[in-house]
Design an enzyme around this catalytic site. Structure first.
Site, PDB file in Angstrom:
ATOM      1  CE  LYS A  54      44.104  32.131  23.090  1.00 29.76           C
ATOM      2  NZ  LYS A  54      43.198  31.468  22.137  1.00 29.76           N
ATOM      3  CG  HIS A  94      47.835  32.931  19.448  1.00 34.81           C
ATOM      4  ND1 HIS A  94      48.279  32.304  20.579  1.00 34.81           N
ATOM      5  CD2 HIS A  94      46.678  32.303  19.102  1.00 34.81           C
ATOM      6  CE1 HIS A  94      47.439  31.329  20.899  1.00 34.81           C
ATOM      7  NE2 HIS A  94      46.451  31.318  20.026  1.00 34.81           N
ATOM      8  CD  GLU A 118      42.401  30.380  12.802  1.00 35.58           C
ATOM      9  OE1 GLU A 118      42.485  29.181  13.095  1.00 35.58           O
ATOM     10  OE2 GLU A 118      41.885  31.234  13.527  1.00 35.58           O
ATOM     11  NE  ARG A 174      32.615  16.491  36.857  1.00 33.51           N
ATOM     12  CZ  ARG A 174      32.052  17.668  36.588  1.00 33.51           C
ATOM     13  NH1 ARG A 174      31.068  17.728  35.735  1.00 33.51           N
ATOM     14  NH2 ARG A 174      32.467  18.768  37.167  1.00 33.51           N
ATOM     15  CE  LYS A 221      51.416  28.403  15.577  1.00 41.92           C
ATOM     16  NZ  LYS A 221      50.819  27.217  15.008  1.00 41.92           N
ATOM     17  CE  LYS A 255      38.394  31.024  14.715  1.00 40.61           C
ATOM     18  NZ  LYS A 255      39.496  30.072  14.912  1.00 40.61           N
ATOM     19  CG  HIS A 292      49.457  27.139  20.183  1.00 39.32           C
ATOM     20  ND1 HIS A 292      48.293  27.814  20.408  1.00 39.32           N
ATOM     21  CD2 HIS A 292      49.493  26.914  18.856  1.00 39.32           C
ATOM     22  CE1 HIS A 292      47.654  27.982  19.264  1.00 39.32           C
ATOM     23  NE2 HIS A 292      48.351  27.439  18.297  1.00 39.32           N
ATOM     24  CG  ASP A 313      40.338  32.699  19.537  1.00 40.96           C
ATOM     25  OD1 ASP A 313      40.509  31.929  20.506  1.00 40.96           O
ATOM     26  OD2 ASP A 313      40.380  32.318  18.358  1.00 40.96           O
TER      27      ASP A 313
HETATM   28  C1  BG6 Z   1      43.800  29.099  19.235  1.00 39.64           C
HETATM   29  C2  BG6 Z   1      42.510  29.816  18.992  1.00 39.64           C
HETATM   30  O1  BG6 Z   1      44.436  29.611  20.374  1.00 39.64           O
HETATM   31  O2  BG6 Z   1      44.644  29.240  18.104  1.00 39.64           O
HETATM   32  C3  BG6 Z   1      41.837  29.266  17.747  1.00 39.64           C
HETATM   33  O3  BG6 Z   1      41.650  29.657  20.097  1.00 39.64           O
HETATM   34  C4  BG6 Z   1      42.769  29.332  16.570  1.00 39.64           C
HETATM   35  O4  BG6 Z   1      40.629  29.953  17.450  1.00 39.64           O
HETATM   36  C5  BG6 Z   1      44.100  28.683  16.918  1.00 39.64           C
HETATM   37  O5  BG6 Z   1      42.164  28.640  15.499  1.00 39.64           O
HETATM   38  C6  BG6 Z   1      45.110  28.903  15.806  1.00 39.64           C
HETATM   39  O6  BG6 Z   1      46.241  28.140  16.074  1.00 39.64           O
HETATM   40  P1  BG6 Z   1      47.115  27.554  14.889  1.00 39.64           P
HETATM   41  O7  BG6 Z   1      48.294  26.943  15.562  1.00 39.64           O
HETATM   42  O8  BG6 Z   1      46.258  26.558  14.171  1.00 39.64           O
HETATM   43  O9  BG6 Z   1      47.461  28.711  14.011  1.00 39.64           O
END
Ligand code: BG6
Length: 511
Positions: A156, A248, A224, A47, A190, A348, A186, A243
């Site tokens: 996602k 993942h 994380e 936009r 990896k 987190k 993603h 999440d």
């Molecule tokens: C994302 C999540 O899909 O993956 C995030 O929404 C998370 O909360 C992230 O931090 C982690 O990805 P990576 O590649 O940094 O481990």
């Protein structure tokens, strides 16, 4: 390597963070390696008003910021940016897609792309359905007999629970066929995640041990050290289970637990991972109570720095009960894995950033040495380190030199960094290239996404229906609620802690 056919990548939501931080830098890396199609263009759509020129400047700054040390060569960069274009539209307005259509037709001609396009939806999930219907209105999803293709990449979260995921699949299938839909996770891009397949199926040593006869339990950690940063609004509706686990970490479990596919092609590989997801034992409310632990980070102090608690983060309600940590135990009900507990833990504001899988092998049937198992609980471990310091470690007991028979846990290590001159591509690089090549092996199929939600949704429902179910506060910089260790029945077992808690400050409590 064969280069993909000429094509255009159309990114919806191009003014957002994902495009600048991940997609354009990944495309630039592919461009530098000459892996993009001979003739290739990016059309950013959003936009916000930009000219081609001002959009290119924004994208150039994204590449520079995401490549900390090396500033990309300016000549290569300006050559790359010549392929980047922008169109501003009201994404919800069907009529505006006429302009996209015209712009794409011009680009097809200029880049001899013959109508080949990938639509990348870097948009909030509530826009997926609308955008795909708008594409259909203008016939932008149609592939013709001359063999041109249209593909769509969906970010996602894919749905919010089982019902919404099924509904979204249904809507997308009204516009695109399943083989045109690329649901991105993603983590599957990896390098080390993909290496699980090579490690398991290209080597004869481990596979005979890879089952309930020799494996005691499997642990998957996605830790994380950062907080929710500026994503409070999204995260508070999502939580750690949606999440990280639904997408993942379950995908990693799929690769760890799958059977060998008959061949290395997308259908064969994805047929095997989906069977794993379909075999995961469903959780009853009773099991949720005993086999799932949730937590939320609290304020603490790390190395003199005050760290805010989750409830103090921007756009997070001060009474939020969203989990920033979750640990769970579950079983995969099939012949290979019957009775082997799988443990997943993610959070987190833990002490460090690490993603790893630990395969704990069973103990020897007979304890010959007195110190055996006292220094290490599960005997042998295989640690597949996904990030950082990517590699594989095998732990086993050795005799300490000298009198007696004292044992010590030692390890044999492989680090990707030991492979000289090896470039570890970013996950988005790999996945974008695969989509251009029409290879969806590393993308999630509709049935897989639904099977994962089928496992996750009863946990979410139980929490929703029983808000009094405990959520434990843990100080930022620690390994989460202590109750996570109670998931192990044997009190000698525990999670692997790659490092210590960072703080003694802050409180553990019930929220
Ligand atoms: C994302 C999540 O899909 O993956 C995030 O929404 C998370 O909360 C992230 O931090 C982690 O990805 P990576 O590649 O940094 O481990």
């Amino acid at each position: 390597m064969e280069r993909p056919a000429n094509s255009i990548l159309t990114i919806f939501g191009a003014s957002g963070d994902l495009t600048k931080r991940k997609l354009i830098p990944a495309l630039f890396d592919l461009f530098q390696q000459k892996l993009l199609p001979e003739k290739f263009a990016v059309l950013g759509v959003s936009r916000t008003e930009y000219s081609d020129e001002s959009f290119r400047e924004k994208m150039a700054s994204g590449v520079k910021e995401s490549r900390d040390q090396e500033t990309p060569q300016s000549e290569t960069m300006s050559n790359f940016l010549k392929h980047v274009y922008y169109e501003s539209i009201e994404t919800e307005n069907t009529d505006e897609y006429i302009r996209i259509k015209k712009r794409l037709e011009n680009l097809y001609r200029e880049y001899q792309a013959g109508g080949n396009t990938i639509y990348y939806l870097a948009l909030p999930p509530d826009m997926y359905e609308k955008v795909s219907l708008n594409l259909k209105q203008q016939g932008l999803q149609q592939q013709n007999e001359s063999g041109n293709w249209k593909r769509i990449i969906i970010e996602k979260p894919f749905g919010y629970d089982l019902t919404s995921a099924i509904a979204l699949n249904h809507k997308l299938h009204e516009v695109f066929q399943e083989d045109q839909i690329y649901r991105i996770d993603h983590y599957l891009g990896k390098e080390t995640v993909q290496n699980v397949l090579a490690f398991r199926f290209a080597n004869g040593i481990f596979e005979p041990l890879w089952n309930r006869n020799y494996i005691h339990h499997v642990e998957v950690t996605g830790a994380e050290d950062n907080g929710v940063e500026n994503r409070g609004r999204y995260y508070d509706k999502s939580g750690a289970l949606r999440d990280m686990v639904q997408s993942h970490l379950l995908q990693i479990v799929g690769l760890i637990a799958m059977e060998s596919p008959p061949s290395f092609n997308p259908t064969a590989v994805r047929n095997e991972t989906v069977k794993v997801f379909q075999s995961i034992c469903q959780m009853t409310p009773e099991k949720v109570l005993h086999n799932v632990v949730r937590g939320q980070y609290m304020a603490s102090e790390i190395r003199g720095e005050k760290i805010p608690g989750y409830r103090e983060e921007k756009n997070v309600p001060s009474d939020s009960r969203t989990e920033t940590f979750v640990a769970l135990k579950f079983y995969i009900d099939n012949w290979r894995w019957g009775g082997v507990p799988f443990f997943i833990r993610t959070g987190k504001r833990l002490p460090t950033r690490v993603t790893e899988v630990v395969i704990h092998f069973k103990r020897t049937p007979h304890r010959l040495f007195r110190s055996q198992y006292t220094s290490y609980s599960s005997g042998n471990k295989l640690i597949i380190r996904i990030q950082p310091d990517e590699g594989i470690l095998l732990n086993f007991g050795m005799k300490l030199p000298g009198a007696g028979f004292e044992l010590k846990e030692v390890s044999m290590d492989f680090h990707y960094s030991d492979l000289a001159d090896i470039y570890l591509p970013d996950a988005y690089e790999r996945l974008l290239l695969d989509c251009m090549m029409g290879d969806n092996t590393l993308y999630a199929r509709a049935d897989a996404v639904e099977a994962c939600w089928k496992f996750i949704t009863p946990i979410l429902d139980t929490w929703k229906e029983n808000p009094e179910q405990k959520i434990y506060g843990y100080p930022a910089g620690t390994w989460g609620p202590r109750e996570a260790s109670d998931l192990f029945e044997d009190k000698n077992e525990d999670w692997r802690y790659p490092c210590k808690n960072l703080t003694g400050q802050g409180e553990y409590c019930e929220l």
